[in-house]
Motif scaffolding. Structure first.
Motif, short mmCIF file in Angstrom:
data_model
loop_
_atom_site.label_atom_id
_atom_site.label_comp_id
_atom_site.label_asym_id
_atom_site.label_seq_id
_atom_site.Cartn_x
_atom_site.Cartn_y
_atom_site.Cartn_z
N ARG A 53 100.41 -27.46 -14.86
CA ARG A 53 99.29 -26.56 -15.18
C ARG A 53 99.74 -25.41 -16.08
NH1 ARG A 53 93.97 -24.62 -15.39
NH2 ARG A 53 93.78 -22.58 -14.41
N LEU A 54 100.96 -24.93 -15.87
CA LEU A 54 101.49 -23.79 -16.63
C LEU A 54 102.32 -24.24 -17.84
CD1 LEU A 54 102.67 -21.51 -13.67
CD2 LEU A 54 100.52 -21.39 -14.93
N ASP A 55 102.24 -25.50 -18.20
CA ASP A 55 103.01 -26.04 -19.33
C ASP A 55 104.50 -25.72 -19.19
OD1 ASP A 55 100.83 -27.20 -20.65
OD2 ASP A 55 100.30 -25.29 -21.59
N GLY A 56 104.99 -25.77 -17.96
CA GLY A 56 106.42 -25.60 -17.71
C GLY A 56 106.85 -24.20 -17.37
N ALA A 57 105.95 -23.22 -17.40
CA ALA A 57 106.33 -21.81 -17.18
C ALA A 57 106.38 -21.47 -15.70
CB ALA A 57 105.37 -20.88 -17.91
N LEU A 58 107.22 -22.18 -14.98
CA LEU A 58 107.44 -21.97 -13.55
C LEU A 58 108.93 -21.99 -13.29
CD1 LEU A 58 106.69 -21.88 -10.52
CD2 LEU A 58 106.41 -24.37 -10.61
N ALA A 59 109.44 -20.96 -12.61
CA ALA A 59 110.88 -20.87 -12.34
C ALA A 59 111.11 -20.39 -10.92
CB ALA A 59 111.56 -19.93 -13.33
N LEU A 60 112.25 -20.78 -10.36
CA LEU A 60 112.70 -20.30 -9.06
C LEU A 60 113.73 -19.20 -9.27
CD1 LEU A 60 113.28 -23.71 -7.22
CD2 LEU A 60 111.19 -22.32 -7.23
N ALA A 74 115.17 -31.57 -5.81
CA ALA A 74 115.17 -32.85 -6.51
C ALA A 74 114.09 -33.78 -5.92
CB ALA A 74 116.55 -33.50 -6.39
N PRO A 75 113.44 -34.58 -6.76
CA PRO A 75 113.71 -34.82 -8.18
C PRO A 75 113.01 -33.83 -9.13
CG PRO A 75 111.99 -36.28 -7.43
CD PRO A 75 112.42 -35.49 -6.21
N LEU A 76 112.35 -32.83 -8.58
CA LEU A 76 111.69 -31.84 -9.43
C LEU A 76 112.73 -31.04 -10.19
CD1 LEU A 76 108.98 -30.46 -10.16
CD2 LEU A 76 109.37 -28.91 -8.24
N ARG A 77 112.51 -30.85 -11.48
CA ARG A 77 113.41 -30.06 -12.32
C ARG A 77 112.68 -28.81 -12.79
NH1 ARG A 77 118.00 -32.61 -14.35
NH2 ARG A 77 118.21 -34.80 -13.76
N LEU A 78 113.29 -27.67 -12.54
CA LEU A 78 112.69 -26.38 -12.88
C LEU A 78 113.74 -25.46 -13.48
CD1 LEU A 78 110.73 -25.70 -9.56
CD2 LEU A 78 109.68 -26.25 -11.76
N PRO A 79 113.35 -24.54 -14.37
CA PRO A 79 114.25 -23.43 -14.68
C PRO A 79 114.48 -22.63 -13.41
CG PRO A 79 112.41 -23.54 -16.24
CD PRO A 79 112.08 -24.47 -15.10
N MET A 80 115.67 -22.04 -13.28
CA MET A 80 115.95 -21.30 -12.05
C MET A 80 117.09 -20.32 -12.26
SD MET A 80 117.70 -24.41 -9.83
CE MET A 80 116.19 -25.37 -9.85
N ALA A 90 118.22 -21.94 -17.75
CA ALA A 90 117.05 -21.49 -18.52
C ALA A 90 116.06 -22.60 -18.82
CB ALA A 90 117.51 -20.84 -19.83
N THR A 91 116.52 -23.85 -18.85
CA THR A 91 115.62 -24.97 -19.10
C THR A 91 115.81 -26.01 -18.01
OG1 THR A 91 117.26 -26.07 -20.51
CG2 THR A 91 115.68 -24.61 -21.60
N PRO A 92 114.77 -26.72 -17.65
CA PRO A 92 114.85 -27.60 -16.47
C PRO A 92 115.85 -28.74 -16.61
CG PRO A 92 112.78 -27.93 -17.65
CD PRO A 92 113.41 -26.71 -18.23
N ASN A 93 116.12 -29.19 -17.83
CA ASN A 93 117.00 -30.33 -18.01
C ASN A 93 118.42 -29.94 -18.41
OD1 ASN A 93 115.03 -32.36 -17.46
ND2 ASN A 93 114.12 -31.92 -19.45
N ALA A 94 118.70 -28.64 -18.41
CA ALA A 94 120.06 -28.19 -18.74
C ALA A 94 121.02 -28.64 -17.65
CB ALA A 94 120.09 -26.68 -18.89
#
Length: 250
Positions: A53-60, A74-80, A90-94
């Motif tokens: 919904r936020l186009d990826g703008a969600l972080a922990l 996991a398997p959810l990938r988030l910036p954190m 800074a990026t979910p797939n880093a």
């Protein structure tokens, strides 16, 4: 700072907002040991929907290490941000990997001294996070004052370290990091940049995040009740946080 009774609930989450979430006490209930806390599949599904919904703008933003957060969600990938901002993904797939070189040089001797405290106060838990060390007394509430006194007595011997109090815990963390600085860093990058930041947290460790979100024109959301918080909105408990998130995707 607002009185608890004056804090309204947060507004509905908008598609062009940036959302930052604490974990323990905000998304997940506390347990007698940090390792016993884990999200259920329904929460992972909910967070994935909010992320979309936020186009990826969600972080922990958490006091836990990044590697632990990655395993938990996991398997959810988030910036954190982990360890109160000392670690940043800074990026979910880093790629992020802990190594021996990440262990703070001051931590080993402190850990040994803390073991003496543990033996004197059964039930106190030492959590070694590599770049931070936490002393928990949730299972030994009578030891709280002794733990705090011990922590304060150690601080003059530790350069570049500050104390971070929390819910039945006090942590030794690097003085150059906090959740507010992590939020500010992420807000300079896509997909967060240019959005209204909302930070949701429950503890003293989250006050830096509340302040940073509000300084950037956003909102700090306190979970539960606490006097002298900088948050300008509030939700009563974890269930209310989940309901607020669900409302954003319906």
């Amino acid at each position: 700072m607002l009185d608890d009774l004056q804090r309204p609930p947060p507004p509905a989450l908008a598609a062009d907002d940036a959302l930052f979430l604490d974990v323990d006490g905000t998304l997940l209930a506390f347990a007698d040991h940090p390792d016993k806390v884990a999200p259920d599949p329904s929460l992972l599904t909910l967070l994935a929907s909010v992320q979309q919904r936020l186009d990826g703008a969600l972080a922990l933003l958490s006091g836990r290490p990044v590697s632990q957060l990655q395993a938990m969600f996991a398997p959810l990938r988030l910036p954190m941000a982990g360890l109160h901002g000392a670690q940043l993904l800074a990026t979910p797939n880093a790629q992020f990997a802990d190594s021996d070189s990440d262990t703070a040089v001051w931590l080993h001797a402190l850990h040994q001294r803390a073991m003496q405290l543990l033996h004197a106060h059964p039930g106190v838990l030492i959590e070694n996070k590599g770049q931070a060390l936490a002393l928990h007394w949730r299972n030994a509430p009578q030891a709280g004052q002794a733990v705090i006194a011990f922590a304060k007595a150690q601080l003059p011997q530790l350069s570049g370290v500050r104390l971070q109090p929390g819910n039945h815990v006090i942590e030794f963390v690097g003085s150059g990091h906090d959740k507010g600085r992590a939020l500010q860093t992420l807000m300079q990058r896509a997909p967060f940049k240019g959005r209204r930041p909302l930070f949701v947290g429950d503890d003293l460790t989250d006050e830096h995040g509340f302040a940073a979100a509000q300084q950037l024109g956003g909102i700090g959301v306190l979970v539960g009740q606490r006097e002298n918080s900088q948050a300008n909105c509030a939700l009563p408990d974890i269930n209310a946080v989940h309901a607020w998130l669900r409302a954003a995707i319906t």
